[in-house]
Each structure stands twice: as C-alpha cells, then as structure tokens.
Design a protein around this motif. Structure first.
Motif, PDB file in Angstrom:
ATOM      1  N   VAL A  25      52.728  41.124  62.038  1.00 32.64           N
ATOM      2  CA  VAL A  25      53.019  42.157  62.574  1.00 32.64           C
ATOM      3  C   VAL A  25      54.217  42.802  63.755  1.00 32.64           C
ATOM      4  O   VAL A  25      54.771  43.506  64.369  1.00 32.64           O
TER       5      VAL A  25
ATOM      6  N   ARG B  10      48.616  49.029  66.703  1.00 34.64           N
ATOM      7  CA  ARG B  10      50.233  48.335  65.449  1.00 34.64           C
ATOM      8  C   ARG B  10      51.208  49.747  66.864  1.00 34.64           C
ATOM      9  O   ARG B  10      51.990  49.667  67.235  1.00 34.64           O
TER      10      ARG B  10
ATOM     11  N   PHE C  97      53.420  50.108  58.230  1.00 29.49           N
ATOM     12  CA  PHE C  97      53.024  47.851  59.138  1.00 29.49           C
ATOM     13  C   PHE C  97      52.198  48.102  58.700  1.00 29.49           C
ATOM     14  O   PHE C  97      50.814  48.605  58.544  1.00 29.49           O
TER      15      PHE C  97
ATOM     16  N   GLU D 295      57.143  42.073  63.108  1.00 26.96           N
ATOM     17  CA  GLU D 295      58.130  43.160  62.220  1.00 26.96           C
ATOM     18  C   GLU D 295      58.354  44.373  63.289  1.00 26.96           C
ATOM     19  O   GLU D 295      58.835  44.702  62.792  1.00 26.96           O
TER      20      GLU D 295
END
Length: 144
Positions: A127, A17, A104, A130
């Motif tokens: 993800v 992430r 997230f 996003e």
C-alpha cells in the motif's frame, strides 16, 4: 487554483493510509503542495506504517493522528479520501473544497491473515508503494 495547492488526505482513523500519503506528499511534492491528513476518528499512528515509510526514507514519526473537525475552519482546495468509509462520510467543507476519492486497501486488515511479521509488513509495503505512485501524479490528478 493558487500556486500552492492545499490538500487534505482523509481516512477513517488517520493512522495509516492518510499518514503515509501525507508523508509521501511532503517528501515528494512539498514545494507545490501544502499537505495535512485527518480521520473521521483518531486512532493514533500505526507503528508498522511508520516503519515501512522509514524503510523508504520518509520519516512520519513526528506526525500525529488528527480529527477532521480540526480542519473545518481551514481553507482546503482538495480533500482526497483514501478509504471508502471516509468517502461516504466526508463532510462538506466551507469554501467548496473539491473531494476526490482514491481508495487504497487497508494494510491492517490485509495483515490479519499474514503469519509472520515480515508478511504483515509486506501488506504495508504494498500500500505504501501504491500511495507513492498516486502522490507522484499530484497535483494534476486532482486538479484537472
């Protein structure tokens, strides 16, 4: 805030992430934000994260997993924690960096129940997209 914001994305392992967020920020906001990423631990770059970012035209293959301790002497304006564990254990930074939490979902965890490689990659793609949407709101969303 200075003309160029210095932003650090922080995650547990700096493998997925936070790496995607660093890549998107460099790609979309590199003229306004100096960006880096780190983890509470280092887990190496996640190959699926590299793959789905490449699909979107962003090469993160040259990034490396870094530990938060590498940035303790660095002037950071904003630290964005992208997972709950990093948010709960985020250290205080000299100079009073602002800490913002934007959590997230964890793609590797999401992919555990996926049966095919394509379904696993879809977890990462979700993800990735996003994170891109969040990065598009920078720097305003973290400086206001």
């Amino acid at each position: 805030m200075p003309d160029t914001l210095t932003l650090l994305f922080l995650c547990t392992g700096n493998s997925c992430r936070s790496q995607m967020a660093e890549g998107w920020t460099r790609h979309l906001k590199g003229d306004a934000i100096t960006v880096c990423s780190a983890g509470i631990e280092t887990h190496g770059l996640n190959p699926r994260a590299v793959s789905v970012m490449a699909e979107a035209g962003v090469d993160i293959s040259g990034q490396r997993s870094q530990n938060i301790s590498e940035f303790m002497g660095t002037d950071i304006d904003v630290v964005v924690t992208v997972c709950d564990h990093a948010h709960e254990t985020c250290p205080l930074f000299p100079g009073g960096a602002k800490v913002v939490h934007v959590g997230f979902d964890d793609p590797p965890r999401m992919a555990l129940d996926a049966e095919s490689e394509e379904e696993k990659l879809d977890c990462y793609r979700k993800v990735r997209d996003e994170i891109r949407a969040f990065v598009e709101t920078l720097p305003g969303s973290v400086t206001d």
